[in-house]
Write a protein that holds these residues in place. Sequence first.
Motif, PDB file in Angstrom:
ATOM      1  N   ALA A  57       0.834  -1.208   0.000  1.00 44.04           N
ATOM      2  CA  ALA A  57       0.000   0.000   0.000  1.00 44.04           C
ATOM      3  C   ALA A  57       0.869   1.259   0.000  1.00 44.04           C
ATOM      4  N   ARG A  58       1.957   1.254   0.761  1.00 43.40           N
ATOM      5  CA  ARG A  58       2.846   2.412   0.806  1.00 43.40           C
ATOM      6  C   ARG A  58       3.545   2.622  -0.534  1.00 43.40           C
ATOM      7  N   ILE A  59       3.969   1.535  -1.152  1.00 37.72           N
ATOM      8  CA  ILE A  59       4.607   1.629  -2.466  1.00 37.72           C
ATOM      9  C   ILE A  59       3.611   2.181  -3.476  1.00 37.72           C
ATOM     10  N   GLN A  60       2.363   1.772  -3.381  1.00 42.76           N
ATOM     11  CA  GLN A  60       1.329   2.276  -4.280  1.00 42.76           C
ATOM     12  C   GLN A  60       1.108   3.776  -4.077  1.00 42.76           C
ATOM     13  N   GLN A  61       1.145   4.230  -2.827  1.00 38.87           N
ATOM     14  CA  GLN A  61       1.019   5.666  -2.549  1.00 38.87           C
ATOM     15  C   GLN A  61       2.170   6.438  -3.202  1.00 38.87           C
ATOM     16  N   ILE A  62       3.362   5.914  -3.069  1.00 36.85           N
ATOM     17  CA  ILE A  62       4.541   6.559  -3.656  1.00 36.85           C
ATOM     18  C   ILE A  62       4.408   6.590  -5.178  1.00 36.85           C
ATOM     19  N   GLU A  63       3.948   5.488  -5.755  1.00 34.12           N
ATOM     20  CA  GLU A  63       3.774   5.415  -7.204  1.00 34.12           C
ATOM     21  C   GLU A  63       2.762   6.458  -7.683  1.00 34.12           C
ATOM     22  N   LYS A  64       1.628   6.563  -6.999  1.00 31.82           N
ATOM     23  CA  LYS A  64       0.599   7.534  -7.396  1.00 31.82           C
ATOM     24  C   LYS A  64       1.142   8.959  -7.334  1.00 31.82           C
TER      25      LYS A  64
END
Length: 84
Positions: A57-64
Amino acid sequence: MRHCARECFRKNKDCKNDECRLWMNYSEDLNCTLVAVKRHGSMTLAEVAKRLGYTPARIQQIEKRALKKIALRAADLKDFLFDS
């Protein structure tokens, strides 16, 4: 491949240039995103999370956040090119 990444890869030594936009604090990949891509190819968000010790989830936040920045810069560049 950028010169500093090529040197680090060739010498198999961590990059010390933390001012480089490709630098990351991950010595397994010599602190260089280009070295990481060359070594591992493309990875899923889950694979990135596992390697870096974050949740997917954190990696996805960074990606967005990164994609939003890219879109904003692309829009600025488009405005610059077509206003000239």
